[in-house]
Design a protein around this motif. Structure first.
Motif, PDB file in Angstrom:
ATOM      1  N   ASP A  62       1.899  -7.281  -8.559  1.00 45.14           N
ATOM      2  CA  ASP A  62       2.327  -6.968 -10.084  1.00 45.14           C
ATOM      3  C   ASP A  62       1.879  -5.558 -10.397  1.00 45.14           C
ATOM      4  OD1 ASP A  62       3.277  -9.288 -10.085  1.00 45.14           O
ATOM      5  OD2 ASP A  62       1.982 -10.412 -11.513  1.00 45.14           O
ATOM      6  N   ALA A  63       0.586  -5.207 -10.132  1.00 45.04           N
ATOM      7  CA  ALA A  63       0.079  -3.918 -10.435  1.00 45.04           C
ATOM      8  C   ALA A  63       0.891  -2.930  -9.864  1.00 45.04           C
ATOM      9  CB  ALA A  63      -1.454  -3.881 -10.089  1.00 45.04           C
ATOM     10  N   LEU A  64       1.222  -3.082  -8.574  1.00 41.32           N
ATOM     11  CA  LEU A  64       2.023  -2.047  -7.800  1.00 41.32           C
ATOM     12  C   LEU A  64       3.415  -1.755  -8.577  1.00 41.32           C
ATOM     13  CD1 LEU A  64       2.045  -0.367  -4.883  1.00 41.32           C
ATOM     14  CD2 LEU A  64       4.032  -1.932  -4.455  1.00 41.32           C
ATOM     15  N   HIS A  65       4.031  -2.961  -9.018  1.00 39.14           N
ATOM     16  CA  HIS A  65       5.298  -2.911  -9.775  1.00 39.14           C
ATOM     17  C   HIS A  65       5.364  -2.389 -10.938  1.00 39.14           C
ATOM     18  CE1 HIS A  65       6.469  -5.824  -6.352  1.00 39.14           C
ATOM     19  NE2 HIS A  65       7.470  -4.874  -6.303  1.00 39.14           N
ATOM     20  N   GLU A  66       4.162  -2.444 -11.601  1.00 40.23           N
ATOM     21  CA  GLU A  66       3.889  -1.651 -13.025  1.00 40.23           C
ATOM     22  C   GLU A  66       3.799  -0.151 -12.870  1.00 40.23           C
ATOM     23  OE1 GLU A  66       0.599  -3.615 -14.887  1.00 40.23           O
ATOM     24  OE2 GLU A  66       1.591  -5.527 -15.194  1.00 40.23           O
ATOM     25  N   ILE A  67       2.936   0.199 -11.717  1.00 38.51           N
ATOM     26  CA  ILE A  67       2.792   1.586 -11.557  1.00 38.51           C
ATOM     27  C   ILE A  67       4.263   2.323 -11.281  1.00 38.51           C
ATOM     28  CG2 ILE A  67       1.614   3.359 -10.097  1.00 38.51           C
ATOM     29  CD1 ILE A  67      -0.616   1.423  -9.742  1.00 38.51           C
ATOM     30  N   HIS A  68       4.876   1.668 -10.565  1.00 35.98           N
ATOM     31  CA  HIS A  68       6.207   2.134 -10.135  1.00 35.98           C
ATOM     32  C   HIS A  68       7.166   2.268 -11.246  1.00 35.98           C
ATOM     33  CE1 HIS A  68       9.722   2.776  -7.734  1.00 35.98           C
ATOM     34  NE2 HIS A  68      10.430   1.713  -8.113  1.00 35.98           N
ATOM     35  N   ALA A  69       7.199   1.276 -12.167  1.00 33.34           N
ATOM     36  CA  ALA A  69       8.228   1.167 -13.538  1.00 33.34           C
ATOM     37  C   ALA A  69       7.540   2.283 -14.461  1.00 33.34           C
ATOM     38  CB  ALA A  69       7.813  -0.233 -14.095  1.00 33.34           C
ATOM     39  N   TYR A  70       6.364   2.316 -14.623  1.00 34.09           N
ATOM     40  CA  TYR A  70       5.738   3.505 -15.442  1.00 34.09           C
ATOM     41  C   TYR A  70       6.223   4.877 -14.860  1.00 34.09           C
ATOM     42  CZ  TYR A  70       2.393   7.249 -17.087  1.00 34.09           C
ATOM     43  OH  TYR A  70       1.986   8.293 -17.434  1.00 34.09           O
TER      44      TYR A  70
END
Ligand SMILES: Cc1cc2nc3c(=O)[nH]c(=O)nc-3n(C[C@H](O)[C@H](O)[C@H](O)COP(=O)(O)OP(=O)(O)OC[C@H]3O[C@@H](n4cnc5c(N)ncnc54)[C@H](O)[C@@H]3O)c2cc1C
Length: 373
Positions: A101-109
Motif C-alpha cells: 500500500d505504501a508503495l502505491h501511495e508513493i506512486h500516486a503522489y
C-alpha cells in the motif's frame, strides 16, 4: 549592503552548502572568503549518498523548491556532459511485500505531482534497469523514476572551488573554528582560530550540524533533529548498476571510481559515540549492509569496503531547510538543511542573491528561521 563598491562576504563551512554559496556570491561580484575548520568535504558532504530527488511526500512548497533544485543540476549537467560525478540515470525504489500500500501511495503522489514515475514488474526491471537482480523485487513491483540522479559531492566541491579561485575568492582551509563578531547590530568581522580576523559586510554560516548551536548562542532557537549516519564506499566492482537504488534495507548508487556508495537508516542504532568523540561500528554491521547491497544486484557480486565515514547528518527539526537572515544582526545569514546534496545549487544561488541585493527571495519565504517563533 556596503560602503564598499564590492561587498565583502565571508562564508563559514567547507561543505557543499558553503562552497555552492561562496561560488554564487563570487560569481555575482562579491569579494569572498571561504573559511573552513578542516579540509573541504570533511563534514556530511564527504559521506553522503547524494541521491538527487523529490520522491517523498513533501509539502507543496518544498516539493517545488526541490524540483527547481534538480533543474539547476540539469543545467550543470548540460554544461559539463563529460564529467563522471553527476549522473541522471534514474532511481529505482521498492518496499517490503507487506508494504504494498505504501508503495502505491508513493506512486500516486508522484503521478499527481507530475514527477515521472512508473510501476515496474520484476520482468520489466530486468529489461529496463541494468545491474538489478529481478529476484529482489517483490510481487507488487518497484517504482522507477527516470528523472532522478546522483552527485559525488567531493567532486562537485572540487569543481566549484576551482571556479571560485578563478573568481579571485580566498579559500582558507584547516583554519580551526571561525566565529562571527558583530558591532552595533551589524556583522563586523569573523575571528578565526588559526588565521587573522577578516572584516566583512556579511557572513553566511553554513557549518552543517553546527548551525543550531551558533543560533542558540545568539538567543535564536532552531529545532534540531540531526542524527548520526554512516556511508560505506566499496572497492571498484563490476555491477552494471547505473541507477540509485532505494530498497527496504539498503540504499546504493555507483561512484566515479567504479565502486558503490552504500547506506541505510537502520545502521544508526549500531553506531557508538566514544568518549574521545570518534565513532565505532561493529564489523558485522558493515558486512550485513554490504550483503544487503549485494543481494539487490545481478549475480550478487562480492562487495568489500574501501572506506566508511560516520558522523552527524544535519536535519532541521521540522524536516525543511532553514535559510536566510538570522535574528536581529544585520548581515548574518544561515543555511541548515537536510537533503543538502539535492538542494546545494539552488540554496547557494538564492542565498547569494539575498546577501548581494539585500532583497528577500520569495522562494525562501517558507524556509526562514522566523517560522519557529
Ligand atoms: C549518510 C548520508 C546520506 C545522505 N544522503 C543524501 C541524499 O541521498 N540526498 C541528499 O540530497 N542529501 C543527502 N544527505 C544530506 C547531505 O549530504 C547534507 O545535507 C549536506 O552534505 C550538508 O552540507 P553542509 O554544507 O550543510 O554541511 P557539511 O557538509 O557538514 O559541512 C559543514 C562544514 O563546516 C565546517 N565547520 C563547522 N563548524 C565550523 C566553524 N565554526 N568554523 C569553520 N568551519 C566549520 C565543518 O568542518 C564542515 O566541513 C546525506 C547525508 C548523509 C550523512
Amino acid at each position: 549592503m556596503s560602503n564598499h563598491s564590492q561587498p565583502r562576504v565571508a562564508v563559514i563551512g567547507g561543505g557543499v552548502i558553503g562552497v555552492s554559496s561562496a561560488y554564487h556570491l563570487a560569481r555575482s561580484g562579491a569579494r569572498v572568503w571561504l573559511v573552513t575548520e578542516g579540509a573541504f568535504s570533511s563534514g556530511a558532504s564527504g559521506r553522503s549518498l547524494s541521491w538527487i530527488n523529490s520522491a517523498s511526500g513533501w509539502s507543496e512548497h518544498y516539493h517545488r523548491f526541490r524540483m527547481i533544485a534538480i533543474d539547476r543540476y540539469r543545467t550543470l549537467f548540460a554544461h559539463q556532459p563529460a564529467q563522471d560525478w553527476l549522473r541522471f540515470d534514474g532511481g529505482l525504489m521498492w518496499q517490503p511485500p507487506e508494504k504494498a500500500d505504501a508503495l502505491h501511495e508513493i506512486h500516486a503522489y508522484q503521478l499527481a505531482h507530475g514527477y515521472e514515475s512508473h510501476l515496474l514488474t520484476a520482468e520489466q526491471v530486468a529489461d529496463q534497469v541494468s545491474g538489478v537482480d529481478p529476484a529482489a523485487i517483490p510481487a507488487q513491483g518497484a517504482i522507477w523514476n527516470p528523472g532522478e540522479g546522483w552527485v559525488d559531492l567531493p567532486s562537485l566541491i572540487n569543481y566549484l572551488t576551482e571556479e571560485l579561485i578563478g573568481y579571485g575568492a580566498e579559500l582558507i582551509t584547516n583554519a580551526g573554528k571561525a566565529s562571527v563578531i558583530s558591532h552595533g547590530g551589524h556583522v563586523a568581522k569573523i575571528s578565526i582560530e588559526r588565521h587573522d580576523a577578516i572584516g566583512v559586510d556579511a557572513v553566511l554560516v553554513a557549518t552543517g550540524f553546527g548551525v543550531p548551536r551558533l543560533a542558540a548562542e545568539l538567543g535564536v532557537t532552531i529545532p534540531d533533529a540531526t542524527s548520526t549516519a554512516m556511508l560505506i564506499r566499496t572497492r571498484p566492482v563490476e555491477t552494471g548498476l547505473r541507477a540509485v537504488l532505494n530498497t527496504p534495507r539498503v540504499s546504493l548508487r555507483p561512484a566515479p571510481d567504479g565502486g558503490l556508495a552504500v547506506d541505510a537508516d537502520w545502521t544508526t542504532s549500531h553506531i557508538d559515540l566514544r568518549a574521545d568523540g570518534t565513532y565505532r561500528v561493529p564489523a558485522e554491521t558493515i558486512d550485513e549492509l554490504l550483503a544487503e547491497a549485494s543481494d539487490a544486484l545481478t549475480g550478487a557480486p562480492a562487495l568489500s569496503a574501501a572506506a566508511y565515514g560516520i558522523g552527524p547528518k544535519p536535519v532541521p527539526g521540522d524536516g525543511e531547510p532553514v535559510l536566510g537572515q538570522l535574528g536581529g544582526i544585520e548581515g548574518l545569514y544561515v543555511a541548515f538543511t537536510h537533503s543538502g546534496a539535492t538542494l546545494a545549487l539552488i540554496i547557494g544561488e538564492l542565498l547569494g542573491y539575498e546577501i548581494i541585493t539585500g532583497e528577500q527571495h520569495p522562494l525562501l519565504t517558507p524556509f526562514r528561521v522566523s517560522r519557529f517563533r
